[in-house]
Design a protein around this motif. Structure first.
Motif, mmCIF file in Angstrom:
data_model
loop_
_atom_site.group_PDB
_atom_site.id
_atom_site.type_symbol
_atom_site.label_atom_id
_atom_site.label_comp_id
_atom_site.label_asym_id
_atom_site.label_seq_id
_atom_site.Cartn_x
_atom_site.Cartn_y
_atom_site.Cartn_z
ATOM 1 N N ARG A 182 0.830 -1.193 0.000
ATOM 2 C CA ARG A 182 0.000 0.000 0.000
ATOM 3 C C ARG A 182 0.875 1.258 0.000
ATOM 4 N N PRO A 183 0.283 2.403 -0.342
ATOM 5 C CA PRO A 183 1.058 3.645 -0.274
ATOM 6 C C PRO A 183 1.513 3.946 1.159
ATOM 7 N N ASN A 184 2.648 4.591 1.252
ATOM 8 C CA ASN A 184 3.143 5.126 2.524
ATOM 9 C C ASN A 184 3.517 4.069 3.556
ATOM 10 N N VAL A 185 3.966 2.916 3.098
ATOM 11 C CA VAL A 185 4.448 1.895 4.042
ATOM 12 C C VAL A 185 5.978 1.909 4.128
ATOM 13 N N GLY A 186 6.617 2.737 3.296
ATOM 14 C CA GLY A 186 8.063 2.896 3.396
ATOM 15 C C GLY A 186 8.867 2.173 2.342
ATOM 16 N N LYS A 187 8.266 1.895 1.180
ATOM 17 C CA LYS A 187 8.974 1.147 0.142
ATOM 18 C C LYS A 187 10.172 1.922 -0.393
ATOM 19 N N SER A 188 9.957 3.198 -0.727
ATOM 20 C CA SER A 188 11.057 4.002 -1.267
ATOM 21 C C SER A 188 12.157 4.199 -0.231
ATOM 22 N N ASN A 192 16.121 3.195 -0.559
ATOM 23 C CA ASN A 192 17.198 4.149 -0.288
ATOM 24 C C ASN A 192 18.159 3.596 0.758
ATOM 25 N N ALA A 193 17.610 2.942 1.784
ATOM 26 C CA ALA A 193 18.457 2.371 2.835
ATOM 27 C C ALA A 193 19.299 1.228 2.286
ATOM 28 N N ASN A 293 7.925 -3.192 8.113
ATOM 29 C CA ASN A 293 8.770 -2.002 8.159
ATOM 30 C C ASN A 293 8.337 -1.056 9.289
ATOM 31 N N LYS A 294 9.149 -0.059 9.561
ATOM 32 C CA LYS A 294 8.941 0.925 10.627
ATOM 33 C C LYS A 294 9.010 0.256 11.998
ATOM 34 N N TRP A 295 9.912 -0.729 12.098
ATOM 35 C CA TRP A 295 10.055 -1.504 13.330
ATOM 36 C C TRP A 295 10.597 -0.646 14.475
ATOM 37 N N LYS A 330 14.270 3.670 8.375
ATOM 38 C CA LYS A 330 14.751 4.930 8.961
ATOM 39 C C LYS A 330 16.060 4.731 9.727
ATOM 40 N N THR A 331 16.114 3.710 10.589
ATOM 41 C CA THR A 331 17.302 3.489 11.420
ATOM 42 C C THR A 331 18.241 2.430 10.845
ATOM 43 N N LYS A 332 17.769 1.716 9.794
ATOM 44 C CA LYS A 332 18.490 0.607 9.162
ATOM 45 C C LYS A 332 18.672 -0.587 10.109
#
Length: 437
Positions: A182-188, A192-193, A293-295, A330-332
């Motif tokens: 879905r949109p806004n789950v952090g795929k991009s 990047n990470a 994601n976003k753990w 975000k934090t890798k």
């Protein structure tokens, strides 16, 4: 290469019947697993060695309502993405204002348009009705009957006349994986990470990634292509035409992938549409990995992992073989666990199992648990071999494939999975009567 073809027309001209006939299955797919009852808007077919992604659209109606406006917008996006448009009309009726509305939409494009005059199932009807459809101003007009399966080859010949055969395309040897969800789950952000650079635009606005973007990179001296797909929003919640466009692009990205990674937002949890998106990849026979994601937003992550694994086990019963990765773009944190799972899923979907080992496993499975008898007859398995990869396909030579019960087929699949590491990939089991050889 897979070409895109869309069906368009007003309501009740037989688009869905034609769609089902072309993809050779029912439009409404109902599986014996939770969360997989849905209506399809797309399907795959191959004709004369040319691969096609077929897009179905709703009937376009002039009536001024939000519902009809949305269907029209969806049709416009499908038209924009398509290589060829099949304009379906009712061959037994006169042209009406909706037909002319669609004609005007199609005239604005530079796409190849083929008029399929449906419901013309005999020579007399064709002679009486076919010529009036040239009035719409398109060169190609074909008389068909979706119900009677007539005129279909002529239609497909016209559709594919400018397409190159699949074997003419240049193959890319890199391992391709896509991030879907879905949109806004952090795929991009995940990409990047992974790449350690700002390649994709990252924004908190859902739907920022409109198209699928390919990036090549190396990991452990192996070449990969990561495909960043646009977020897929539930059909009923799609209002921006660009998001409908993104869904079609995402379906094509799934088709080009070896491995599809479903990204779930750990803050929001699992919703029904996450399962629907995963089902697109399963339907396409792709290896899969689930990324939570976003753990970094989760309190007490060690305890949460146990709870999440139970949630995933319950919600994704239709693909229990999918491996799960918990990470934060975000934090890798835990990001290093992702690529090994993608590689393992790829290796398993391309795995080739020796025939003698496979037959040993099935022979033992049959001795432990024979197939149930039906009307005094029992299934006999003579021989099994692997007949394909991506995903692995196993063909069983049997006395009568009509004696195969779905529960026994599932039992055989489980035995194959127990004996060989096939985590991360669906497998296909086929049965063939020995006498048909």
């Amino acid at each position: 290469m897979k070409y895109c073809v869309c069906l368009i027309g007003r309501p009740n001209v037989g688009k869905s019947t034609l769609f089902n006939l072309l993809i050779k299955e029912k439009k409404s797919i109902i599986l014996d697993t939770p969360g997989i009852t849905r209506d399809r808007i797309y399907g795959n077919l191959t004709y004369n060695n040319k691969n096609i992604l077929l897009i179905d659209t709703g009937g376009i109606d002039l009536e001024d309502s939000d519902f009809n406006k949305d269907i029209k917008a969806q049709g416009e996006i499908a038209i924009e993405e398509a290589n060829v448009i099949i304009f379906v009309v009712d061959g037994k009726e006169e042209l009406n204002p909706n037909d002319y509305l669609i004609r005007d939409m199609l005239r604005k494009t530079n796409k190849k348009v083929i008029i399929a005059a449906n419901k013309l199932d005999n020579k007399k009807l064709i002679e009486e009705n076919i010529y009036k459809f040239y009035e719409l101003g398109f060169e190609n007009v074909v008389a068909i009957s979706a119900i009677q399966n007539s005129g279909i080859n002529e239609l497909l010949d016209l559709v594919t006349s400018d397409f190159k055969a699949s074997e003419d395309t240049i193959e890319d040897d890199s391992i391709k994986f896509s991030l879907i969800g879905r949109p806004n789950v952090g795929k991009s952000s995940l990409i990047n990470a992974l790449l350690n650079k700002e390649r994709s635009i990252v924004s908190d606005v859902a739907g920022t990634t409109r198209d699928s973007i390919d990036t090549k990179f190396k990991y452990n001296n192996q070449e990969f292509t990561v495909i960043d797909t646009a977020g897929m929003r539930k059909k009923g919640k799609i209002f921006e035409s660009v998001e409908k466009y993104s869904l079609i692009r995402s379906l094509k990205a799934i088709d080009r992938s070896d491995v599809c990674c479903l990204v779930i937002n750990a803050e929001e949890g699992i919703i029904e549409h996450d399962k629907h998106i995963m089902s697109y990849a399963i339907d396409a026979g792709k290896a899969v990995v689930i990324i939570v994601n976003k753990w970094d937003k989760i309190d007490n992550p060690n305890q949460a992992i146990k709870e999440w694994k139970e949630k995933i086990k319950y919600n994704f019963q239709f693909c229990p073989y999918a491996k799960v990765v918990f990470t934060s773009a975000k934090t890798k944190k835990r990001l290093t666990t992702l690529m090994p799972e993608i590689i393992a899923a790829y290796e398993n979907t391309t795995k080739e199992i020796k025939t003698n080992l496979l037959n040993d496993v099935i022979r033992e499975a049959n001795m432990l648990h024979q197939a149930p008898s039906y009307k005094g007859k029992r299934l006999k398995i003579y021989f099994v071999s692997q007949t394909s990869i991506k995903p692995p396909e196993f063909t069983f030579n049997v006395n009568n494939k009509g004696l195969v019960h779905f529960s026994y087929e599932r039992y055989l699949e489980n035995k194959i999975r127990e004996a060989f590491d096939l985590e991360g990939t669906p497998i296909i089991i086929k049965f063939k009567n020995k006498k048909d050889e």
